[in-house]
Design an enzyme around this catalytic site. Structure first.
Site, PDB file in Angstrom:
ATOM      1  N   GLU A  51     -16.037  41.963  75.229  1.00  0.00           N
ATOM      2  CA  GLU A  51     -17.118  41.491  76.107  1.00  0.00           C
ATOM      3  C   GLU A  51     -16.748  41.567  77.581  1.00  0.00           C
ATOM      4  OE1 GLU A  51     -17.845  39.356  72.158  1.00  0.00           O
ATOM      5  OE2 GLU A  51     -16.082  39.752  73.434  1.00  0.00           O
ATOM      6  N   PHE A 113     -20.898  25.994  64.730  1.00  0.00           N
ATOM      7  CA  PHE A 113     -20.036  27.184  64.773  1.00  0.00           C
ATOM      8  C   PHE A 113     -20.433  28.074  65.952  1.00  0.00           C
ATOM      9  CE2 PHE A 113     -19.220  31.629  63.374  1.00  0.00           C
ATOM     10  CZ  PHE A 113     -17.836  31.569  63.327  1.00  0.00           C
ATOM     11  N   GLN A 114     -19.471  28.367  66.806  1.00  0.00           N
ATOM     12  CA  GLN A 114     -19.621  29.229  67.981  1.00  0.00           C
ATOM     13  C   GLN A 114     -20.655  28.698  68.978  1.00  0.00           C
ATOM     14  OE1 GLN A 114     -20.112  33.354  66.667  1.00  0.00           O
ATOM     15  NE2 GLN A 114     -17.890  33.574  66.546  1.00  0.00           N
ATOM     16  N   LYS A 163     -31.229  30.547  69.458  1.00  0.00           N
ATOM     17  CA  LYS A 163     -31.469  31.525  68.392  1.00  0.00           C
ATOM     18  C   LYS A 163     -32.870  31.392  67.797  1.00  0.00           C
ATOM     19  CE  LYS A 163     -29.566  33.713  64.298  1.00  0.00           C
ATOM     20  NZ  LYS A 163     -28.490  33.786  63.300  1.00  0.00           N
ATOM     21  N   MET A 481       2.564  43.786  93.289  1.00  0.00           N
ATOM     22  CA  MET A 481       2.236  42.924  94.414  1.00  0.00           C
ATOM     23  C   MET A 481       2.961  41.584  94.301  1.00  0.00           C
ATOM     24  SD  MET A 481       0.720  42.903  97.302  1.00  0.00           S
ATOM     25  CE  MET A 481      -0.681  44.015  97.395  1.00  0.00           C
TER      26      MET A 481
END
Length: 571
Positions: A51, A113-114, A163, A481
């Site tokens: 993602e 869940f999630q 959803k 760096m």
């Protein structure tokens, strides 16, 4: 007419002339992906490896094309994996609409869940967030999201759909409204009054005052910031600079806003700014910053910054005025509009003595013929062997500073780099987005061996979609760096920065079905780049550098910008 809620989401994308979406599916967003299956041929979906890669790709697409990027992700870890990409877009004012889905209304707030509070997480790093709990809100929310992302100071917006809102039985009243018209709809404006959908009109009295300040200035100096690039105000800025006949410094985010090879260019300003830029800042009597927020990398010590000058800030975002550096005058408005108003009345000035004092301080631009491969040699080869319109996406660190210092960018969207958030791993995703948005242009990805490890899984995306992106790795076997700071400030205590480990980048390229090359001399870089450009597929060039190569010049954090810790290289 009544259509499915998911259909309305995709029709609203078509309203906005969206043809490409980057993303990664999951359980809660499956209803949208199921609808997307029906839109094959109308909306192209790019499946990335992660993602975060999708977020950076949508961002790179937006920066390079000037359009709004779009990114899909599912709930929970899908959403949280976007946050680095959202923050990157936010700090650099890049317009991206992120669309996520959450658990259903009946599970909201129950640690399902999630489940994650997507809007709560994203609120500090977006222009706006929307939690959509009702299908009838879809058209207005979608239209507002794109309008807010693109209007005023651009930036990311997040829409989180529950959803159940996207369920197949959810229907919504919908009428197609082309994007040229829908930004003026009363329904859009009423959704969120805190966001003006019109650019502020500059005050003519403020413009008059600046013209008067210019008339009295003997040593004017300009800063080209990211606002010039985002506002595609490069033509107006160039006309202004040439009429004013003043030296011009370019910030990291301003790359492409003013030609890097222009006779008036003094180079980068600030921590790694050129002697010409930093001295001009300290000695000018009028400093005009266009689309520049005076970050700590530009004005490391605000109290001493341009201490002899009247400071003028031109910015579209009122919140940036006097935030970091106190100004003597400011103008609120888009860079293009303000500069157009100034150019209408600005006579031709001549500041020969001032230019003769500042411009010779620019360091020579020779790459030299050192037997040991140097960063400037690599970038010199890239500059001369790639077409002038080539887009360059960088990662963060030494490779980024070298690229901005030695490459000459000519137009907005040619340089893609994470300037504000400093996101290692940004470059490859951004390069993917740029290549898909600009199929007729070459895209070069410049990275370090540290940053490349962050998101090299996106080589799978490069291979699958047949993208001819060339990744040039500045491989010095260290987090360069950070090591540079450890060398100069921390007494050479190299704690956790040496990268004496895999992978073998050439073999990694081959594992992904791409071309891999290794170079230890300039001649080998020339041969490898020619072969990579001719390969017809993605490629990696692993360039072997000395571990103690440094970015020059350098000013310590918090110090006046003329107190150089490292001087500029002269060869």
């Amino acid at each position: 007419m009544k259509i499915r809620a998911t259909q309305a989401i995709l029709e609203c994308l078509l309203e906005q002339e969206v043809d490409t979406v980057f993303g990664y599916p999951g359980g809660t967003i499956l209803n949208i992906y199921d609808e997307l299956y029906r839109y094959q041929g109308r909306i192209r979906h790019i499946l990335t490896a992660h993602e975060q890669g999708a977020a950076h790709a949508a961002d790179g697409y937006a920066r390079s094309t000037g359009k709004v990027g779009v990114c899909f992700a599912t709930s929970g870890p899908g959403t949280t994996n976007l946050t680095t990409g959202i923050a990157t877009a936010h700090l650099d004012s890049s317009p991206v609409v992120f669309i996520t889905c959450n658990v259903g209304e009946n599970l909201l707030g129950r640690d399902a869940f999630q489940e994650v509070d997507a809007t709560g997480i994203a609120m500090p790093i977006t222009k706006a967030t929307f939690l959509v709990r009702s299908a009838d809100k879809i058209p207005d929310v979608m239209r507002q999201a794109f309008a807010v992302a693109a209007t005023g100071r651009p930036g990311p917006v997040l829409i989180d759909f529950l959803k159940n809102v996207t369920a197949p039985d959810q229907m919504v009243e919908y009428e197609f409204i082309p994007w040229q018209k829908n930004r003026g709809c009363e329904s859009i404006r009423s959704l969120n009054a805190s966001h003006s959908l019109k650019n502020p009109e500059p005050d003519r009295q403020d413009v008059d005052k600046l013209l008067e300040m210019i008339r009295h200035a003997e040593r004017p100096f300009l800063i080209c910031g990211g606002g010039v690039v985002r506002g595609r105000a490069h033509k107006e800025f160039r006309e202004f600079a040439e009429k004013l006949d003043a030296p011009v410094a370019i910030t990291v985010m301003g790359g492409g806003g003013f030609p890097g090879a222009h006779p008036l260019t003094t180079g980068m300003i600030g921590m790694h700014g050129s002697q010409a830029s930093n001295v001009a800042t300290s000695e000018c009597d009028l400093l005009i910053a266009v689309g520049c927020r005076f970050s700590d990398r530009v004005a490391s010590d605000p109290a001493s910054f341009a201490a002899q000058a009247k400071i003028v800030q031109i910015d579209i975002d009122r919140a940036e005025i006097d935030k970091n550096v106190l100004t003597d005058h400011h103008i609120i408005g888009s860079a293009r509009r303000v500069l157009s108003m100034l150019n209408e009345r600005l006579p031709q000035y001549h500041h020969a003595a001032w230019k003769q004092h500042i411009l010779p301080m620019r360091a020579p631009s020779t790459a030299g013929d050192s037997a040991q491969l140097t960063p400037q040699q690599i970038l010199d080869v890239i500059q001369y062997q790639t077409p002038p319109e080539t887009i360059v996406a960088t990662d963060v660190g030494q490779n980024q500073m070298w690229a901005i210092k030695y490459l000459h960018f000519r137009y907005p969207g040619q340089l893609l780099t994470s300037g504000g958030f400093g996101t290692m791993g940004f470059g490859l995703g951004a390069a993917i987005g740029a290549q898909l948005g600009n199929p007729d242009k070459r895209v070069i990805h410049i990275t370090g061996d540290g940053g490349f490890r962050m998101n090299c899984n996106e080589l799978a995306t490069v291979q699958y979609y047949g993208l001819p992106i060339v990744s040039v790795i500045f491989n010095n076997g260290t987090l360069g760096m950070v090591r540079q700071w450890q060398s100069l400030i921390y007494g050479g205590r190299y704690s956790a920065t040496t990268l004496d480990r895999g992978p073998d980048f050439v073999r990694l390229a081959e594992a992904y079905g791409l071309k891999g090359f290794r170079a230890t001399t300039r001649a080998e870089v020339e041969q490898a780049l020619a072969a990579a450009l001719d390969a017809g597929c993605g490629a990696i060039i692993d360039c072997q550098l000395d571990i103690d190569e440094m970015v020059r010049p350098m000013v310590a954090a918090g110090a006046p910008i003329t107190d150089f810790l490292l001087k500029e290289a002269t060869t």
